[in-house]
Scaffold this motif. Sequence first.
Motif, PDB file in Angstrom:
ATOM      1  N   UNK A  13       1.247  -2.548   4.363  1.00 59.10           N
ATOM      2  CA  UNK A  13       2.005  -3.775   4.122  1.00 59.10           C
ATOM      3  C   UNK A  13       3.206  -3.439   3.250  1.00 59.10           C
ATOM      4  N   UNK A  14       4.180  -4.334   3.249  1.00 55.67           N
ATOM      5  CA  UNK A  14       5.402  -4.096   2.487  1.00 55.67           C
ATOM      6  C   UNK A  14       5.119  -4.033   0.989  1.00 55.67           C
ATOM      7  N   UNK A  15       4.203  -4.872   0.516  1.00 60.72           N
ATOM      8  CA  UNK A  15       3.909  -4.888  -0.916  1.00 60.72           C
ATOM      9  C   UNK A  15       3.305  -3.567  -1.384  1.00 60.72           C
ATOM     10  N   UNK A  16       2.478  -2.941  -0.545  1.00 60.13           N
ATOM     11  CA  UNK A  16       1.900  -1.643  -0.906  1.00 60.13           C
ATOM     12  C   UNK A  16       3.001  -0.593  -1.024  1.00 60.13           C
ATOM     13  N   UNK A  17       3.974  -0.661  -0.132  1.00 57.42           N
ATOM     14  CA  UNK A  17       5.102   0.270  -0.197  1.00 57.42           C
ATOM     15  C   UNK A  17       5.927   0.032  -1.462  1.00 57.42           C
ATOM     16  N   UNK A  18       6.185  -1.227  -1.787  1.00 53.98           N
ATOM     17  CA  UNK A  18       6.945  -1.542  -2.998  1.00 53.98           C
ATOM     18  C   UNK A  18       6.200  -1.074  -4.246  1.00 53.98           C
ATOM     19  N   UNK A  19       4.879  -1.199  -4.231  1.00 57.95           N
ATOM     20  CA  UNK A  19       4.080  -0.702  -5.357  1.00 57.95           C
ATOM     21  C   UNK A  19       4.250   0.808  -5.513  1.00 57.95           C
TER      22      UNK A  19
END
Length: 218
Positions: free
Chosen positions: A41-47
Motif C-alpha cells: 500500500x502507499x502508506x507502507x511505502x511512505x513509512x
Amino acid sequence: MKSSKAPISIAIVDDHNLFLDGMRLLIEHYYPSASPQTYSCANAFLDALDQGCIFDVVISDLAMKNLNGIALLGELNAREFDAPVVILSASEDAATQEKSLRAGAFQFVHKSASRGDLFNAIHAAAKHGPSSKEQMRRNAQRIQVDKVDGEHVLAPRLAPQQLKILQLLAAGQTNREIGTALSISENTVKTHVKAIFRELSVSNRTAAVRRAQELMLI
C-alpha cells in the motif's frame, strides 16, 4: 542510461500481492544486481521513506485503496521526493493518463503493455534521475487542480481516514457498518461523512461516490 547490470534501487507499490511478486521477479531477472522492495500500500511505502529508505525509481499502481497513485504523487511532491515515479494502470482512459502526468508521474504505463515497454520506462526513469525542486514545486501545485467539464477547480483534500470511508460508502455500507469496519464510533463516521460532502461539494452519498470516482479518489 543505467545498464541492466548497474545497481538500481526500485520500489514497487501495489495492493495486489500476486502482481507485486510477479513484478519483483521480473525486475530481479532484468536487473540482476537490483534488490527491488515491494509495498502492499502507499502508506507502507511512505513509512519506508520516513525511515530513511532511498530509491532510484518508484513503480506504483494507480488504483489502490486508501491512497491511490494520484494521492501518492501528492504526498511525494509535498515531501520533495525527487525520484521518478512510473504509474501503472489498467485504465486506457486518456484523461486518467493526463491526470497522472500532470500530478507528477514520470511515465504512465498500461498494465497490458509488453515487458519491453515496462523496462524501457524504467530505463528512461533511471536515466532521468532526480527531479529539480522547481519541478517538484510545479507538480505539487498541479496536483491541487483538476479539470471538470472544462472548468478548473481545486481538488479536495481528504484525510486518509476519509478516503477509507469513501471506499466503504462506494461499497454501500451504512454508517454503523463503516464504524465497525474502521473501529470508530458511528457519530465519528457521521462527522467524516459531512466533511466529505463539504469537500466534494455534494449533498448525498450517491453524489459523493460519483464525484470521488470522477476525481479518481476511489
